[in-house]
Design an enzyme around this catalytic site. Structure first.
Site, PDB file in Angstrom:
ATOM      1  CG  HIS A  85     -26.643 -12.016 -13.040  1.00 57.92           C
ATOM      2  ND1 HIS A  85     -27.102 -13.122 -12.657  1.00 57.92           N
ATOM      3  CD2 HIS A  85     -26.333 -12.006 -14.235  1.00 57.92           C
ATOM      4  CE1 HIS A  85     -27.290 -13.820 -13.833  1.00 57.92           C
ATOM      5  NE2 HIS A  85     -26.883 -13.054 -14.596  1.00 57.92           N
TER       6      HIS A  85
HETATM    7  C1  UD1 Z   1     -23.238 -11.354 -18.480  1.00 62.07           C
HETATM    8  C2  UD1 Z   1     -24.067 -11.748 -19.539  1.00 62.07           C
HETATM    9  C3  UD1 Z   1     -25.150 -12.388 -18.985  1.00 62.07           C
HETATM   10  C4  UD1 Z   1     -24.957 -13.528 -17.893  1.00 62.07           C
HETATM   11  C5  UD1 Z   1     -23.874 -13.185 -17.091  1.00 62.07           C
HETATM   12  C6  UD1 Z   1     -23.478 -14.420 -16.250  1.00 62.07           C
HETATM   13  C7  UD1 Z   1     -24.203 -10.337 -21.435  1.00 62.07           C
HETATM   14  C8  UD1 Z   1     -24.817  -9.266 -22.197  1.00 62.07           C
HETATM   15  N1  UD1 Z   1     -24.485 -10.669 -20.139  1.00 62.07           N
HETATM   16  O1  UD1 Z   1     -23.768 -10.292 -17.592  1.00 62.07           O
HETATM   17  O2  UD1 Z   1     -26.151 -12.838 -19.916  1.00 62.07           O
HETATM   18  O3  UD1 Z   1     -26.027 -14.046 -17.223  1.00 62.07           O
HETATM   19  O4  UD1 Z   1     -22.780 -12.640 -17.332  1.00 62.07           O
HETATM   20  O5  UD1 Z   1     -23.034 -13.900 -14.844  1.00 62.07           O
HETATM   21  O6  UD1 Z   1     -23.108 -10.900 -22.032  1.00 62.07           O
HETATM   22  N2  UD1 Z   1     -17.965  -6.961 -13.503  1.00 62.07           N
HETATM   23  C9  UD1 Z   1     -16.872  -7.306 -12.655  1.00 62.07           C
HETATM   24  N3  UD1 Z   1     -15.829  -8.326 -12.745  1.00 62.07           N
HETATM   25  C10 UD1 Z   1     -16.098  -9.396 -13.456  1.00 62.07           C
HETATM   26  C11 UD1 Z   1     -17.129  -9.303 -14.545  1.00 62.07           C
HETATM   27  C12 UD1 Z   1     -17.854  -8.256 -14.653  1.00 62.07           C
HETATM   28  O7  UD1 Z   1     -16.624  -6.555 -11.866  1.00 62.07           O
HETATM   29  O8  UD1 Z   1     -15.264 -10.256 -13.523  1.00 62.07           O
HETATM   30  C13 UD1 Z   1     -18.660  -6.274 -13.403  1.00 62.07           C
HETATM   31  C14 UD1 Z   1     -18.519  -4.753 -14.221  1.00 62.07           C
HETATM   32  O9  UD1 Z   1     -18.564  -3.913 -13.597  1.00 62.07           O
HETATM   33  C15 UD1 Z   1     -19.051  -5.066 -15.396  1.00 62.07           C
HETATM   34  C16 UD1 Z   1     -20.523  -5.751 -14.806  1.00 62.07           C
HETATM   35  O10 UD1 Z   1     -19.918  -6.647 -13.674  1.00 62.07           O
HETATM   36  O11 UD1 Z   1     -19.337  -3.643 -16.084  1.00 62.07           O
HETATM   37  C17 UD1 Z   1     -21.295  -6.619 -16.062  1.00 62.07           C
HETATM   38  O12 UD1 Z   1     -20.465  -7.465 -16.361  1.00 62.07           O
HETATM   39  P1  UD1 Z   1     -20.933  -7.946 -17.786  1.00 62.07           P
HETATM   40  O13 UD1 Z   1     -20.017  -9.091 -18.312  1.00 62.07           O
HETATM   41  O14 UD1 Z   1     -21.021  -6.964 -18.947  1.00 62.07           O
HETATM   42  O15 UD1 Z   1     -22.340  -8.484 -17.704  1.00 62.07           O
HETATM   43  P2  UD1 Z   1     -23.054  -9.472 -16.738  1.00 62.07           P
HETATM   44  O16 UD1 Z   1     -23.938  -8.711 -15.947  1.00 62.07           O
HETATM   45  O17 UD1 Z   1     -21.908 -10.061 -15.910  1.00 62.07           O
HETATM   46  N1  UDP Z   2     -22.959 -19.797  -9.856  1.00 66.36           N
HETATM   47  C1  UDP Z   2     -21.763 -20.109  -9.139  1.00 66.36           C
HETATM   48  N2  UDP Z   2     -21.411 -19.188  -8.263  1.00 66.36           N
HETATM   49  C2  UDP Z   2     -22.168 -18.145  -7.710  1.00 66.36           C
HETATM   50  C3  UDP Z   2     -23.539 -17.970  -8.411  1.00 66.36           C
HETATM   51  C4  UDP Z   2     -23.799 -18.935  -9.528  1.00 66.36           C
HETATM   52  O1  UDP Z   2     -21.024 -20.875  -9.475  1.00 66.36           O
HETATM   53  O2  UDP Z   2     -21.830 -17.444  -6.759  1.00 66.36           O
HETATM   54  C5  UDP Z   2     -23.265 -20.637 -10.958  1.00 66.36           C
HETATM   55  C6  UDP Z   2     -24.592 -21.200 -10.847  1.00 66.36           C
HETATM   56  O3  UDP Z   2     -24.634 -22.647  -9.890  1.00 66.36           O
HETATM   57  C7  UDP Z   2     -24.917 -21.812 -12.205  1.00 66.36           C
HETATM   58  C8  UDP Z   2     -24.033 -20.648 -12.886  1.00 66.36           C
HETATM   59  O4  UDP Z   2     -23.124 -20.097 -12.142  1.00 66.36           O
HETATM   60  O5  UDP Z   2     -24.276 -22.889 -12.911  1.00 66.36           O
HETATM   61  C9  UDP Z   2     -25.129 -19.486 -13.603  1.00 66.36           C
HETATM   62  O6  UDP Z   2     -24.373 -18.495 -13.959  1.00 66.36           O
HETATM   63  P1  UDP Z   2     -25.049 -16.875 -13.856  1.00 66.36           P
HETATM   64  O7  UDP Z   2     -26.227 -16.885 -12.615  1.00 66.36           O
HETATM   65  O8  UDP Z   2     -23.811 -15.943 -13.518  1.00 66.36           O
HETATM   66  O9  UDP Z   2     -25.441 -16.374 -15.262  1.00 66.36           O
HETATM   67  P2  UDP Z   2     -26.932 -16.997 -16.160  1.00 66.36           P
HETATM   68  O10 UDP Z   2     -27.179 -18.536 -15.908  1.00 66.36           O
HETATM   69  O11 UDP Z   2     -27.969 -16.264 -15.519  1.00 66.36           O
HETATM   70  O12 UDP Z   2     -26.460 -16.469 -17.409  1.00 66.36           O
END
Ligand code: UD1
Ligand code: UDP
Length: 354
Positions: free
Chosen positions: A203
């Site tokens: 992601h």
């Molecule tokens: C965010 C965090 C990242 C973290 C990740 C965990 C920032 C800058 N990034 O990234 O550090 O590792 O969360 O997963 O804060 N979206 C949906 N449904 C949701 C959430 C997101 O469809 O419930 C989609 C939307 O298109 C959105 C995109 O995902 O624009 C990105 O979501 P966003 O929360 O901005 O960043 P992440 O890539 O999830």
């Molecule tokens: N995780 C989860 N379901 C998924 C993918 C990840 O529960 O389908 C959990 C994973 O085990 C870990 C956390 O989400 O505990 C990590 O989150 P993510 O990878 O979204 O963000 P990051 O750690 O990179 O910020």
């Protein structure tokens, strides 16, 4: 004493589970969900299965550009802080929710505690790196998960209020792994046998927002013979479809919606290897003793690489394929993430601070 905790994205729900439980034994906790993540499988599922209390506030900010998303959070969090007047706010990790919380509180002279302080990738193109550096700079209590994190802060001149407490994600994992083993039927549901499949998560913006990188990852997954289970983050699904890579991926790889934490733990612990660009998943792979292939050029979790359990391969097709075939990890592991008592230690330090 009143503590206000700010969460908003998937890893923060997991990070707060054990700490919230510990905090509520001694203090009043107000829980604020920014709404950064909002799909049921990115948010609600964690509250239900991990018994996280219902948030007192949900700001519902949703998705938008960095400035707009962080700005909306800032406006709403400030209102809540003025109303609730907490003694301390707790922020977790490195997302936009983390920075917004820390910034709103510090301007109101409310003490800020940062859980997972001191992590650095030294890559300022990552939005998370900006969030980490700024949050650490304005935090009063900095709870580091590793000794490397303490040293990173020292190099930036931050030495006051810094504590290596270990990683709260180890507390969460140790508490939940037995429950996951008992409750989750994910292997049966997906028709998998232990150690005969890989788990993948992707992601990170550097991978999703680049056709070159995402197609290289998809091609490598499609060209190996072992089954790969890929719970897809909504951000990644959006780009896979936009780039025309979705159908190709689904033909060869077991593509599934994001999983709850218990399902994810069970899937990871029985997998042969893990492919990821996630920070949390890299740590969990190490904690569970599963070799990890990290599709990034750098990592904050350098100890996992130094210990031989994590291979940094970027989004390079050849390197991903080669490590899927040949990277086996090491034989021994240290206790780089502490002893699983981070939450108790954090509560004791907060006690001493006030
Ligand atoms: C965010 C965090 C990242 C973290 C990740 C965990 C920032 C800058 N990034 O990234 O550090 O590792 O969360 O997963 O804060 N979206 C949906 N449904 C949701 C959430 C997101 O469809 O419930 C989609 C939307 O298109 C959105 C995109 O995902 O624009 C990105 O979501 P966003 O929360 O901005 O960043 P992440 O890539 O999830
Ligand atoms: N995780 C989860 N379901 C998924 C993918 C990840 O529960 O389908 C959990 C994973 O085990 C870990 C956390 O989400 O505990 C990590 O989150 P993510 O990878 O979204 O963000 P990051 O750690 O990179 O910020």
């Amino acid at each position: 004493m009143k503590i206000l905790s700010i969460i908003g994205a998937r890893p923060q729900f997991i990070k707060c589970t054990s700490l919230s439980r510990a905090i509520r034994k001694e203090y009043k906790e107000i829980l604020v969900h920014t709404g950064q993540h909002y799909d049921p499988e990115m948010s609600d599922i964690f509250f239900k299965e991990l018994d996280i209390p219902e948030p007192d506030y949900n700001l519902g900010v949703g998705s938008s550009s960095h400035g707009e998303q962080t700005g909306k959070m800032l406006i709403e969090i400030e209102k809540i802080l003025l109303k609730e007047k907490p003694d301390l706010i707790l922020v977790y990790g490195d997302t936009n929710s983390t920075l917004a919380g820390a910034l709103a509180a510090s301007k109101l002279h409310i003490k800020v505690a940062h859980v997972e302080a001191g992590l650095r990738s030294f890559d300022r193109t990552m939005p998370e790196e900006i969030n980490r550096v700024l949050t650490d700079r304005i935090s009063d209590l900095l709870f580091c998960p590793t000794e490397t994190a303490v040293l990173n802060l020292k190099k930036e001149g931050i030495t006051t209020g810094v504590y290596n407490v270990g990683d709260v994600m180890l507390d969460a994992l140790e508490y939940n792994i037995k429950i996951a083993e008992e409750k989750s039927m994910v292997l049966d549901d997906l028709g998998l046998s232990p150690k005969e499949y890989l788990v993948a998560t992707v992601h990170r913006a550097s991978n999703t927002d680049s056709f070159k990188n995402l197609s290289s990852i998809v091609n490598s997954f499609c060209d190996v013979d072992i089954p790969i289970v890929f719970p897809v983050h909504p951000r990644t699904e959006k780009y896979l479809k936009q780039y025309g890579l979705w159908d190709k991926l689904c033909e060869k790889v077991k593509v599934i919606p994001p999983l709850g934490y218990l399902e994810m733990l069970k899937l990871m612990v029985h997998s042969r290897k893990i492919l990821t660009d996630s920070g949390g998943v890299q740590k969990e792979a190490y904690m569970l003793g599963v070799p990890c292939i990290t599709m990034r050029e750098n990592t904050e979790w350098v100890e996992t690489v130094e210990d031989g359990w994590n291979a940094l391969v970027g989004a390079d097709y050849e390197k991903i394929v080669d490590s899927i075939r040949n990277f086996e990890g090491a034989t021994e592991r240290g206790s780089i993430f502490g002893t699983g008592n981070a939450c108790i230690d954090i509560c004791e330090i907060i006690n001493g601070y006030f």
